[in-house]
Design an enzyme around this catalytic site. Sequence first.
Site, PDB file in Angstrom:
ATOM      1  CB  SER A  46      -0.957   0.099   1.212  1.00 29.41           C
ATOM      2  OG  SER A  46      -0.174  -0.010   2.390  1.00 29.41           O
ATOM      3  CG  HIS A  47       2.633   3.341   2.667  1.00 31.08           C
ATOM      4  ND1 HIS A  47       1.665   2.379   3.268  1.00 31.08           N
ATOM      5  CD2 HIS A  47       2.220   4.508   3.011  1.00 31.08           C
ATOM      6  CE1 HIS A  47       0.875   3.308   4.008  1.00 31.08           C
ATOM      7  NE2 HIS A  47       1.194   4.486   3.860  1.00 31.08           N
ATOM      8  CD  GLU A 187      -3.968  -3.196   2.503  1.00 28.50           C
ATOM      9  OE1 GLU A 187      -4.133  -4.322   2.062  1.00 28.50           O
ATOM     10  OE2 GLU A 187      -2.759  -2.778   2.724  1.00 28.50           O
ATOM     11  N   PRO A 305       7.264  -5.204  16.452  1.00 32.61           N
ATOM     12  CG  PRO A 305       5.971  -3.354  17.087  1.00 32.61           C
ATOM     13  CD  PRO A 305       6.916  -4.501  17.749  1.00 32.61           C
ATOM     14  NE  ARG A 309       8.616  -1.598   8.516  1.00 30.15           N
ATOM     15  CZ  ARG A 309       9.879  -0.947   8.338  1.00 30.15           C
ATOM     16  NH1 ARG A 309      10.742  -1.042   7.315  1.00 30.15           N
ATOM     17  NH2 ARG A 309      10.329  -0.550   9.728  1.00 30.15           N
TER      18      ARG A 309
END
Length: 338
Positions: A46-47, A187, A305, A309
Site C-alpha cells: 500500500s506504500h 489499503e 513491530p 518488514r
Amino acid sequence: MNSVSMTLDELRTLARAKLRLVGLAPDHADAVAETMVAGERDGCASHGIYRLLVAANSVAKGVAVPDAVPDITEPAPALVKVDGRGGFAQLPFERGLPLLVEKARRHGIAALAVTNSVHFAALWPEVEAVTAHGLVALAFTPSHAWVAPAGGTKPVFGTNPIAFGWPRPGRDPFVFDFATSAVARGEIELHRRAGKPVPEDWGYDAAGNPTTDAASVLDGAMRTFGGHKGSALAAMVELLAGPLIGDMTSAESLAADGGRMGSPIGGELVIALDPAGFLGAGLAGRFAAAEAMFDSIEGQGARLPSARRYAARATSLRDGVRIPAQLHADILAIGSNG
C-alpha cells in the site's frame, strides 16, 4: 501472468524514469522513488510502487510543485524548519536531516518541521533514517480529512500516522509506524482496485452507514482504530504537525486540494533524541536493559513491530519483488500518448 518479477534496481530505475517523465526534477525524482522502492522492498504494497500512480496524479493535477527548492531555516537553537515550497516531502526531509542530527547531538533533543509539502508515503523511512545515526525518533503528519472521530461519521481527521524508532547497535532498529485510522487509505484503494470487499469496521459510506464496499468508504469516511483512543491520538497529530508548526489541519488540506484529488498538503514533525546526551556513561547499561525487554517479548513468541518488514526486506534484496501485472501495466502507461 498475474505478476511481474523485478529486481529492486529495475524497480528503482523505472520509478525514477517515470517520475522524471511526469516532470519531477531529478533530485525530487530520486528522493521520491527511493521511498516507493523501500515500501515495495519491505512488503508494504500500500506504500510501495503503487504510490507512483498517486504521485503522478498529484503532479498532473498541479498539487505538487515538481521543481520546488526547499528552504531551510533555524527558528531556535534546537529547531530546524524546511519549507518544501509545495513539492513532495521527501527532498525537504533529506535536506533537513543533517542539521536535525547535528542539533540533536548538540542539545540532546531537536525537532525538524517540514512544512508546505505534499505527503503520500509512510513515515518509517524517516525514523529509520534518524535511527541510523544512533538517535531515537518520533514522527507525525496529518493528511486529508478522510477519517471520522469516534462517535461520529463525518470526516475530520487525516489517517494521521505516528512513527517511532529506537536504534539497536548491530541490529535493525525497533520501529513502528501506524495510522491512527483503522487502516491505511492505500489499503482500501488496493481493495477497490482488486474488487474486494473491506471489513465493515473500516469505515462508513457518504450517508454515515457501515459498509464493506471499498469505493463507498473512500467516498465516505474511514474510522479511527481503538475507538476514542485512536481518535484522541489523531487529534494530537493534527495539533503537533499542523497548528504547532504553522501548517494546515487535515480539513484545511482537503479544502486546499479543491477537488483535484491529489495527495495531502501540509506539515510533518520529526523529533530526534540523543541517548548519549541523556545517559552519558550509562548508555551501554540502559541499552542492554532495552535489549532485555525486546528479548522478553520475542522469547514468548510475540512479534516485534517491523519484524515482518525486515524479513520481507531480506527476501526482496535476494530475490527481487513481484508487482501485480495490472499495476505494472498502469505504471508503464504513465506518460504515454496512448
